[in-house]
Write a protein that holds these residues in place. Structure first.
Motif, mmCIF file in Angstrom:
data_model
loop_
_atom_site.group_PDB
_atom_site.id
_atom_site.type_symbol
_atom_site.label_atom_id
_atom_site.label_comp_id
_atom_site.label_asym_id
_atom_site.label_seq_id
_atom_site.Cartn_x
_atom_site.Cartn_y
_atom_site.Cartn_z
ATOM 1 N N THR A 230 0.826 -1.213 0.000
ATOM 2 C CA THR A 230 0.000 0.000 0.000
ATOM 3 C C THR A 230 0.857 1.258 0.000
ATOM 4 N N LEU A 231 1.940 1.246 0.774
ATOM 5 C CA LEU A 231 2.836 2.398 0.815
ATOM 6 C C LEU A 231 3.550 2.577 -0.521
ATOM 7 N N LEU A 232 4.022 1.475 -1.093
ATOM 8 C CA LEU A 232 4.688 1.545 -2.393
ATOM 9 C C LEU A 232 3.746 2.089 -3.453
ATOM 10 N N LEU A 233 2.503 1.648 -3.436
ATOM 11 C CA LEU A 233 1.529 2.104 -4.420
ATOM 12 C C LEU A 233 1.253 3.599 -4.275
ATOM 13 N N GLN A 234 1.143 4.093 -3.049
ATOM 14 C CA GLN A 234 0.913 5.520 -2.838
ATOM 15 C C GLN A 234 2.068 6.343 -3.401
ATOM 16 N N ALA B 210 5.010 -10.811 -3.229
ATOM 17 C CA ALA B 210 4.029 -11.041 -4.298
ATOM 18 C C ALA B 210 2.948 -9.978 -4.281
ATOM 19 N N GLU B 211 2.607 -9.457 -3.112
ATOM 20 C CA GLU B 211 1.551 -8.458 -2.993
ATOM 21 C C GLU B 211 1.897 -7.160 -3.714
ATOM 22 N N GLN B 212 3.189 -6.856 -3.821
ATOM 23 C CA GLN B 212 3.597 -5.630 -4.507
ATOM 24 C C GLN B 212 3.319 -5.684 -6.007
ATOM 25 N N VAL B 213 3.379 -6.862 -6.590
ATOM 26 C CA VAL B 213 3.410 -6.982 -8.046
ATOM 27 C C VAL B 213 2.127 -6.505 -8.718
ATOM 28 N N PRO B 214 0.932 -7.003 -8.341
ATOM 29 C CA PRO B 214 -0.276 -6.500 -9.011
ATOM 30 C C PRO B 214 -0.514 -5.015 -8.777
ATOM 31 N N ALA B 215 -0.102 -4.502 -7.627
ATOM 32 C CA ALA B 215 -0.254 -3.071 -7.362
ATOM 33 C C ALA B 215 0.608 -2.257 -8.323
ATOM 34 N N ALA C 176 1.711 -3.310 -11.280
ATOM 35 C CA ALA C 176 1.183 -3.492 -12.629
ATOM 36 C C ALA C 176 -0.044 -2.624 -12.864
ATOM 37 N N GLU C 177 -0.916 -2.526 -11.871
ATOM 38 C CA GLU C 177 -2.118 -1.702 -12.016
ATOM 39 C C GLU C 177 -1.754 -0.235 -12.185
ATOM 40 N N ALA C 178 -0.782 0.238 -11.401
ATOM 41 C CA ALA C 178 -0.378 1.643 -11.499
ATOM 42 C C ALA C 178 0.255 1.957 -12.853
ATOM 43 N N LEU C 179 0.943 0.971 -13.430
ATOM 44 C CA LEU C 179 1.631 1.190 -14.703
ATOM 45 C C LEU C 179 0.741 0.929 -15.913
ATOM 46 N N HIS D 204 1.731 -10.652 -14.185
ATOM 47 C CA HIS D 204 1.373 -9.236 -14.238
ATOM 48 C C HIS D 204 2.407 -8.355 -14.939
ATOM 49 N N LEU D 205 3.671 -8.758 -14.938
ATOM 50 C CA LEU D 205 4.712 -7.861 -15.455
ATOM 51 C C LEU D 205 5.356 -8.344 -16.743
ATOM 52 N N PHE D 206 5.609 -9.639 -16.885
ATOM 53 C CA PHE D 206 6.291 -10.109 -18.091
ATOM 54 C C PHE D 206 5.592 -9.651 -19.371
#
Length: 257
Positions: free
Chosen positions: A60-64, A86-91, A93-96, A129-131
């Motif tokens: 959540t902090l990284l996404l903000q 793993a929780e960081q990855v979809p966040a 990808a969604e932001a990008l 999500h990223l590849f």
């Protein structure tokens, strides 16, 4: 007034030695004509020999942080290194999503000293999500074999990863045996291109981060892929030739003059 430098968004872990991770990104981007925007994905307990612990930054902090930077800055390219969970990855990808920018991903799976850095859930999330968004994936040979363990050859590993959506692969051979280091550029519909560099009589910590960040900076400057891939390797080879000893383990690349 100075000319505007391309902004390269870097997401990487923090290495207290300054050899790898976010410090490597900042220095390599600067040396290749860009300015790094830095998001730390994980704090680490490590020295120049090995990694002992990885503590992820909350997703959540990284996404903000990421959302604020994307809203504020005209980013030219993105470099992703170590991801903390793993929780960081979809966040991420969604932001990008929707950004049509060069994205260089260095899939950091294991430290040079042998410690595992990414668990299977994080690797699976990156693949999903990223590849498919990646312009250039920059694994070393061992990482390609870990990602595609059932492939019969290194080339089959590379083409399997291309089928997962990666636009290009630059597979590095620095940790393989031989008198030369052979890096190979793979892309769909083209003959693999090999780059051979003299092997230096030393071991290094942070070479992969340096190469990926330099490549992102050069793509962010608008260089065509063939030129960016070649010049990023030349820069990295020079940085390794000027490597520094900061501890009792591997040397770190000398990225700045």
């Amino acid at each position: 007034m100075t000319a505007r430098k391309p902004l390269v968004l870097c997401l990487s872990g923090h290495d207290p030695t300054g050899g790898a991770g976010i410090q490597a990104d900042i220095e390599a981007v600067a040396a290749n004509g860009g300015h790094a925007l830095s998001l730390i994905t994980a704090l680490t307990v490590q020295d120049s020999r090995n990694v002992r612990q990885v503590s992820p930054v909350p997703a959540t902090l990284l996404l903000q942080q990421l959302q604020l930077l994307l809203a504020d800055c005209a980013i030219a390219a993105i470099k992703i290194g170590l991801l903390g969970s793993a929780e960081q990855v979809p966040a991420i990808a969604e932001a990008l999503a929707g950004l049509r920018l060069p994205l260089v991903l260095d899939p950091v799976l294991r430290a040079g000293g042998g410690a595992d850095l990414s668990d299977m859930a994080t690797v699976a999330a990156m693949r999903t999500h990223l590849f498919p968004r990646v312009s250039v994936l920059t694994p070393n040979v061992a990482e390609t074999r870990r990602l595609v363990p059932r492939a019969g050859s290194d080339a089959e590993c590379a083409h399997a990863l291309l089928r997962e959506g990666c636009g290009n692969l630059l597979v590095t051979g620095g940790d393989e045996a031989g008198a030369e280091v052979c890096n190979t550029w793979y892309r769909d519909g083209a003959t693999p291109q090999h780059y051979r560099w003299p092997r230096l009589n030393e071991t290094f910590h942070g070479a992969g981060c340096t190469l990926a960040a330099a490549l992102a900076a050069r793509l962010g400057r608008g260089e065509a892929m063939p030129e960016a891939i070649l010049q990023a390797q030349r820069y990295t080879q020079s940085a390794l030739q000027g490597a520094l000893r900061v501890g009792r383990g591997r040397r770190i690349p000398g990225r700045l003059p």
